[in-house]
Design an enzyme around this catalytic site. Structure first.
Site, PDB file in Angstrom:
ATOM      1  N   GLU A  80       0.892  -1.279  -0.202  1.00 22.87           N
ATOM      2  CA  GLU A  80      -0.116   0.066  -0.222  1.00 22.87           C
ATOM      3  C   GLU A  80       0.893   1.285  -0.086  1.00 22.87           C
ATOM      4  OE1 GLU A  80      -3.254   0.445  -0.266  1.00 22.87           O
ATOM      5  OE2 GLU A  80      -3.768  -1.717  -0.625  1.00 22.87           O
ATOM      6  N   ASP A  81       1.756   1.269  -1.037  1.00 21.63           N
ATOM      7  CA  ASP A  81       2.385   2.515  -1.208  1.00 21.63           C
ATOM      8  C   ASP A  81       3.561   3.096  -0.003  1.00 21.63           C
ATOM      9  OD1 ASP A  81       1.670   3.143  -3.569  1.00 21.63           O
ATOM     10  OD2 ASP A  81      -0.200   4.132  -2.714  1.00 21.63           O
TER      11      ASP A  81
END
Lengths: 1137, 381
Positions: A750-751
């Protein structure tokens, strides 16, 4: 160090750029016109629209206002008067003890003053009494103080070079264009509005066709709407309560014959057919003459019909000698446009079309305010003169000029600027939020404020039209830079080369039009108005007449403009559809420069550019010689603009200077934006403003409330032309990090990004947060006593540790939470008790200021400044500095809208390394790419990698590949191969943990990363026991109050659904506000426990027999009691459970 | 003619139907060539490297009767170290016949576990420069110090700083009015007698104490009297001073490990790469050969004349290959050229920060690994 190496000693951004260009001039067939952009920005600056507007106000606007109201005459004795002969703004000064001193803006910032200059007037007045009257003159009388826009003509910074600016404590890269009010920097945002004095054909809420004109003259503002309802035309004007048939209005204005009206509309039988219902209605009302029509109108508006028609109805059309014919023609033209729109839907006007919009700038807004204040002052002075004259005993030598010395103008201007509330009663104007504080979060962020355009609509409206990207925005407004969320698409930003016009004198232009063959309206009959071979000529929304050879006329006008015989911002637009030539010279139009081409051949030739490079030619020369001209949005419709010189056709009339100028300042920082998915660029525009870096060269001399700085900022390896033009390469906000695009450790989903600990040790992402702590010493209480600062008494050694003998913390001291930094004491008695002698120590109570920083962190006192505020109180300001290294959860972002938090920090030896020993600074998960489609980021990586290996900054300007302002991927790949890298930027990587090569080549190289201002340290929060709210006894809310973490409605729903009843009970009551109550089972009301008698008691039943004890949320008990206080009796029925 | 036949033979082979019985017998105790290749080489294909991992399980090839276990004497015989380049700051050497895990262990130890001296505590007496105190301290910490860490002890939390565990430097730089200047690391002056700053005394009559308690001067030690302690580089920019600005401070360096903070890392970086091996799978001749030579930016290939005006490409300098993979890019090239990495041949590079010579660093690393092994053994026994 980074800051300084960035800063350098170069003369200025633009000049330096010219030199650099000279060295590496590429050989091209087409003329490289890029050089015009820095040249343009040199003459214009980044915020020229604000400066121009303010300068126009100072030079012309204010004089016009004063000239229009130049006489204050006494109503008692009209021969006594004051006349203003001239007005001007002086140089910024401050008056200290009666001596005026030159004022620099930085002084104002530091000592919370307003940067103002006196408004000086020359006056002529009559002095004396009945028999003895002298005409006197006075020069340079100050009637108030005008806040001065920085870098405008009356600012001390105007025309100063870098060294002089440095001496004044000013950053040379700061664009100016804002005000300093009470020490804070305030920007007047550009306001977007619908054009004034123009016919707009639109539909109203009911779907009826309307033609509306917002008239705005110096005297009045009105809105005239002609509506078509059920085939009939009506006038709707605020002054008339009901809608009036339009034919009645025409008759009232003297056009009694229906035939004339039909003639005015034009010969087309379809038009007369459409008008027929209106004619019939008028006939059915039995109105055939002007008299009757006026009578009809007078009934609607108690006898003022004619004056309303003259002064308010279409107020922008001037009426001379009660001749209403021009208005009739205007109405006819409106009707004709409506009928066109009925017959052809395309003839409707688009409210969102940029050509129908005007931008209101600071100069206009201030002039509105000033006009109002000036008029108020005049009436006030008038009253005072009258009062002076009517007084029984009056001094014979009364001097009316003394009444001019008042504060109302100064205070009014200052208040409006500092609150942002623009209240002008005269125009029923009541706007909020016109000014905003210029946030100095990052250099680019503050630049963004100066190009921001505020919308006219309220944000809540759920329409897509105004939010959509308009094709007419091309080159004028940035297509990327708009906020997300509710203001999306409504708040816009100017593009790089946009200019906003200021008003221009219209008299000469009108007479010029007549000279060039415009047939005067007065001399035309209704029939002649719309002959098929002629075009109407409209000047600033006013019908001048008609012209038989419109193209010829437009051509002649343009020729005059190119020869600089008329202003360069006058626009000539031939509307073939409407058969009108529009000429506009009003202010607030957006326009941009374009290269003129004759039959597709550019007028700018190689030798022109060479002269420009040699410095013998400036941008103004290009304008003056007719090589370049400004086109506004409307005139662009008459031009065929080609993007590049090579793409011209014989019909081409203009050539773009550089395609990257369609983007604004902030979107211009993105490398290769044209390779990115569009919303990513928009995200970056929002994030670029939150990036930490350098604020200004004077950043360490400022006293901002909050300042985020990067310790080692760098300039991006992959730059764009815009970056160099705006000076982002000198005041960068980020660092070039070597990024490996791979997955690692699982802490990168998630980044999230994985960071190298050694990089952090060596200073990557290290930032300084400076916070201001201030304290005002109240010098005068009513008792005459004042606050005082005392030396540490040694009462609390630990907390007084950092205090100097003067009772203040010393700069450089390490400050921990709860340390005292100002050892202040206040008198216990602040009212009455007046005594001259000094108070005894006993009469003071300590009111020291202590540091409330993050627990466990040590900050440093950076600076201590003492100043006096307006009320002559001493003001102590401290800057407390905290240096932070990145930690888990800090937010980072590249320049492509790819933000991510730091997921984990890993030792260097565990990090992968390449065959050349390169170890990345951070690892980014490749899943960030497929859905975001930020190809620009990949090209940035390639370009920076090639850049570091060959030692040249690579470029990635928007749409820059054809003109050489962006390096092509092919060329970059070649460079990479030449330096032994793979053409695709992927390297063989060895795992730092196993020591074996990874089973894939890894895309690795430098990417410019920004550290965003959101840091965990400022956000993390947890609590067990803690403070509660007094009223409800529930835990407080919010991090600042050390509040509890709420189990909200939705969480509660989940728990109910799950059936965790005990958990709900615990969370909602036991951990919140449990309270023991005594309930009377007999009456169901709350009783109480009498501790003395050790028994419970019901005060309603007057006994304690049936009392039960139970637990209740305190809020519930509170509710019951509050209801009781409102005469509602909630009774509790208890049952054994 | 000979060649032609050869070529023909080569071309025919893939077309033939494969039969396991046609394969030549593999001598016992040896791996078949394709497995041998997998075991000893990483093949760098155009899209990804394959066979990258190391097969260390002793019974990996037990089914074909090959013992894959590690033998100490075999290792002893085959292990070789060739120093390629050795300067004051960096060293390149080949380490042949070793497992990647071990080579990596040396690299990891070099980066994070060889102790050095670095400035840990900075006592700032005066600082009016633009560089903030903590930033200046951070910069000072990163200055490599030329002091042999082996002569010092670690300073633990409740130790008093003395001559055995602390090096004290002084920096006093000021700038005259109207000038500006840069402060370099050479201005850090070593104080062999310890701190000169006097602690604010608790009692007025007691002897003034400093921040260190040295019993003797450090420069009496022979190691330091000849070669005084100083930053290893002279021209490291510490700060810039403007008109009338001044910095006065004392910096205390202590012994530490790179895993605590990168400033204690003795190397700028240390890494290895596996020895490149470039193989021409078929004869590359004439234009194709020229193309191959042109493609390689590292000049790995040469052209040799083979008579009759024909040219053939040869692999001349495989060691220079930096794996740009240009020679295997595009249609047909992967059949001609194969890039490989020898799995047990490491080209090791150590870039010292100047704290110790690189060769000493490496031997230190070996010693640390030895120590660790001994600790494991002693824990186990």
């Amino acid at each position: 160090m980074g800051a300084e190496s960035l800063a350098g000693g170069e003369p200025s951004t633009v000049e330096q750029l010219i030199d650099r260009q000279k060295l590496a001039a590429p050989i091209k067939t087409a003329v490289d016109k890029f050089q015009l952009v820095p040249e343009f920005l040199k003459v214009r600056g980044l915020v020229k629209q604000h400066l121009d507007s303010f300068n126009y106000f100072v030079n012309i606007g204010i004089k016009k206002i004063v000239r229009a109201n130049d006489r204050i005459a006494s109503t008692v004795d009209p021969s006594i008067y004051i006349r203003f002969k001239d007005v001007r703004i002086g140089t910024p000064t401050v008056v200290v003890d009666g001596v005026s001193d030159k004022l620099a803006p930085h002084t104002c910032r530091l000592s919370d003053m307003t940067y103002t200059a006196p408004i000086l007037v020359d006056i002529e007045y009559i002095q004396g009494s009945n028999d003895q009257k002298y005409r006197r003159e006075k020069r340079d009388i100050s009637i108030g103080r005008m806040p001065v826009m920085l870098r405008s003509q009356c600012c001390v910074l105007y025309g100063k070079d870098e060294a002089e600016l440095a001496k004044l404590g000013e950053c040379p890269l700061d664009p100016g264009g804002y005000f300093v009010v009470k020490g804070t920097e305030k920007v007047i945002l550009i306001q977007e509005q619908l054009s004034k004095n123009r016919i707009i054909i639109d539909t109203d809420k009911k779907g009826n066709l309307t033609a509306s004109v917002m008239s705005s003259t110096e005297a009045t503002k009105s809105k005239t709407v002609i509506v078509m309802e059920k085939g009939k035309m009506y006038l709707s004007l605020n002054q008339f309560t009901t809608k009036i048939p339009i034919m009645v209005v025409m008759k009232a204005m003297g056009i009694e014959s229906d035939q004339e009206v039909v003639q005015m509309l034009g010969r087309d039988p379809r038009y007369s057919a459409l008008l027929l219902p209106s004619l019939e209605e008028c006939a059915s009302l039995d109105i055939f003459t002007q008299e009757k029509a006026l009578k009809y109108l007078d009934n609607k508006k108690d006898g003022r019909a004619l004056s309303i028609l003259r002064d308010i109805f279409l107020a922008n059309v001037p009426v001379h000698n009660n001749n209403l014919r021009p208005k009739c023609i205007y109405v006819a033209v409106m009707l004709r446009r409506m009928m066109e729109a009925i017959l052809n839907k395309d003839a409707m006007d688009d409210k969102d079309y940029v050509g129908n919009k005007r931008l209101e700038l600071s100069g206009q807004l201030i002039s509105l305010l000033f006009e109002d204040l000036f008029k108020t002052m005049i009436t006030e002075v008038e009253r005072q003169i009258d009062y002076g004259l009517t007084k029984k005993v009056r001094s014979s030598q009364s001097d009316p000029s003394q009444y001019l010395l008042r504060d109302s103008i100064s205070n009014g201007l200052e208040r409006a600027l500092s609150t942002g509330n623009w209240d002008v009663k005269r125009f029923r104007m009541n706007r909020k939020g016109v000014t905003q504080v210029l946030a100095r979060l990052s250099f680019i962020g503050s630049l963004g404020y100066l190009t921001k355009i505020m919308p006219q609509f309220e944000k809540s409206r759920k329409v897509s039209g105004p939010r959509a990207l308009q094709p007419s925005q091309w080159g004028m407004l940035c297509p990327c830079d708009t906020p997300e969320g509710e203001a999306c698409g409504l708040v816009k930003n100017l593009a790089l080369m946009t200019h906003v016009t200021t008003d221009e004198e219209d008299g000469p232009l009108i007479s010029l039009c007549y000279c060039l063959g415009v047939e005067d309206l007065e001399l035309l009959s209704g029939e002649e108005l719309h002959t098929p071979n002629s075009f109407l000529v409209m000047f600033n929304g006013l019908i001048l007449g008609k012209h038989r050879r419109p193209q010829h006329f437009a051509h002649a006008m343009r020729k005059l403009r190119r020869a600089c015989k008329i202003g360069e911002f006058v626009s000539i637009f031939v509307n073939e559809k409407q058969r009108v030539v529009y000429i506009a010279s009003d202010g607030g139009r957006v326009c941009r420069p374009l290269v003129i081409a004759d039959k597709g051949i550019s007028r700018v030739k190689e030798h022109h550019m060479k002269e420009l490079l040699d410095g013998v030619r400036t941008f103004d020369d290009f304008l003056r010689e007719g090589l370049i001209e400004y086109l506004d949005v409307n005139e662009e419709n008459n031009a065929l603009i080609s993007l590049y010189e090579g793409e011209t056709t014989p019909e081409t009339t203009h050539i773009e200077i550089e395609p990257f100028t369609i983007l604004g300042v902030i979107a211009g920082l993105i490398p290769y934006p044209h390779h990115n998915q569009s919303p990513r660029n928009t995200y970056q525009c929002a994030m670029g403003k939150q990036a930490m870096g350098n604020i200004a060269y004077n950043q360490l001399c400022r006293m901002d409330t909050l300042l985020y700085l990067l310790v080692y900022p760098q300039r991006p390896l992959l730059t764009t032309r815009t970056i160099e033009l705006v000076g982002y390469d000198k005041l960068g906000a980020g660092q070039n990090a070597t990024v490996a695009v791979m997955s690692y450790s699982g802490y990168d989903i998630e980044d999230a990004i994985v960071m190298n600990k050694s990089s952090l040790d060596r200073g990557f992402g290290r930032c300084i947060v400076m916070k201001k702590a201030s304290c005002i010493m109240n010098r005068r209480y009513d008792s005459g006593a004042s606050d005082r600062i005392v030396r540490p008494r040694g009462l609390d050694k630990d907390r007084e540790r950092i205090l100097d003998v003067d009772g203040l913390a010393a700069p450089g001291q390490i400050i921990r939470p709860n340390d005292i930094y100002i050892n202040k004491e206040s008198p216990t008695e602040t009212r009455d008790h007046k005594s001259a002698e000094a108070l005894a120590d006993m009469k003071y109570r300590p009111s020291m200021q202590s540091h409330k920083g993050p627990e466990g962190e040590s900050c440093v006192v950076d600076r201590v400044a003492l100043s006096t505020d307006k009320n002559n109180n001493m003001c102590i300001k401290l800057i407390i500095r905290h240096t932070r290294r990145p930690e888990l959860g800090d937010k980072f972002s590249s320049r492509h809208g790819q933000k991510g938090v730091c997921g984990t920090i890993i030792q260097q030896e565990d990090f992968p390394f390449s065959e050349r020993g390169i170890c990345p600074d951070l690892i980014m998960n490749p899943h960030g790419f497929p859905s975001r489609m930020t190809v620009g980021k990949m090209i940035e990586l390639l370009g920076s990698k090639a850049g570091v290996s060959c030692g040249r900054f690579h470029y990635g300007s928007a749409f820059g590949e054809p003109s050489g302002h962006a390096d092509k991927v092919d060329a970059i790949s070649e460079t990479l191969v030449r330096h032994g890298f793979s053409y695709n930027g992927k390297d063989m990587i060895y795992s730092g943990i196993t020591g074996c090569p990874l089973q894939a080549y890894i895309f690795m190289g430098p990417i410019y990363y920004q550290k965003l201002k959101h840091m965990v340290l400022d956000k993390m929060h947890a609590r067990g026991m803690g403070p509660r709210v007094m009223l409800t006894r529930q835990p407080t809310e919010g991090r600042a109050r050390n509040g509890g973490l709420r189990v909200g409605e939705m969480e509660r729903d989940c728990l109910i659904a799950y059936g965790a009843s005990m958990l709900i009970f615990e969370r909602l009551m036991l951990s919140s506000d449990p309270f023991e109550v005594q309930v009377c089972e007999a009456c169901g009301l709350l009783g109480y426990y009498n501790h003395k008698l050790r028994s419970a008691f019901c005060s309603t039943c007057k006994n304690g027999d049936n009392i039960a004890t139970m637990k209740l949320p305190y809020a519930c008990k509170l509710l019951i009691q509050e209801l009781q206080s409102m005469n509602i009796v909630p009774r509790l029925k208890l049952q054994e459970a | 003619m000979n060649e032609k036949e050869n070529k023909g033979g080569n071309n025919d082979e893939p077309n033939k139907k494969f039969s396991i019985w046609d394969l030549p017998d593999v001598p016992m105790g040896q791996l078949p060539p394709h497995l041998q290749l997998q075991k000893t080489r990483v093949v760098c294909k155009a899209d990804a490297p394959i066979h990258t991992d190391n097969i260390s399980y002793s019974g990996a090839y037990a089914s074909i009767g090959v013992d894959n276990s590690v033998h100490l004497d075999l290792f002893r015989d085959n292990f070789k170290v060739n120093v390629i380049r050795l300067t004051k700051e960096d060293m390149e050497f080949d380490m042949i016949g070793i497992d990647p895990a071990l080579a990596n262990a040396f690299r990891r130890i070099l980066i994070s576990e060889v102790p050095t001296m670095a400035i840990e505590k900075v006592l700032i007496a005066y600082n009016t420069s633009v560089v903030q105190d903590e930033v200046l301290a951070h910069r000072l910490g990163l200055v490599p110090l030329k002091a042999d860490p082996r002569l010092f002890e670690y300073l633990s939390a409740n130790d008093t700083p003395n001559e055995k565990n602390t090096i004290v430097f002084k920096l006093h730089a000021s700038c005259k009015r109207g000038e500006r200047r840069t402060v370099y690391s050479e201005e850090l002056k070593w104080l062999p007698k310890g701190s000169e700053l006097i602690k604010e005394a608790g009692q007025a009559d007691s002897k003034p104490t400093t921040y260190t308690s040295f019993t003797c001067s450090q420069d009496v030690l022979p190691e330091f009297s000849e070669d005084p302690i100083s930053p290893s580089e002279d021209k490291i920019i510490l700060a810039k001073l403007g008109s009338k600005q001044e910095i006065e401070l004392e910096a205390h360096a202590v012994k530490g490990l790179g895993k605590t903070h990168a400033k204690w890392s003795p190397v700028a970086t240390a890494w290895y790469r596996m020895l490149p091996e470039v193989v021409l799978l078929e004869d590359v001749e004439d234009e194709v050969a020229e193309e191959l030579v042109r493609r390689c930016p590292d000049k790995v290939f040469d052209i040799e004349d083979i008579g009759h005006g024909k040219k053939r490409a040869t692999v001349a300098r495989p060691r220079d290959c930096r794996l740009c993979r240009e020679c295997v890019r595009g249609e047909g090239w992967e059949e001609r050229v194969e890039l490989r990495r020898v799995k047990d041949h490491f080209i090791f590079t150590v870039e010292s920060t100047g704290v110790l010579p690189p060769e000493v660093l490496f031997t230190e690393a070996v010693k640390i690994l030895e120590e660790k092994c001994e600790r494991v053994i002693s824990e186990l026994s």
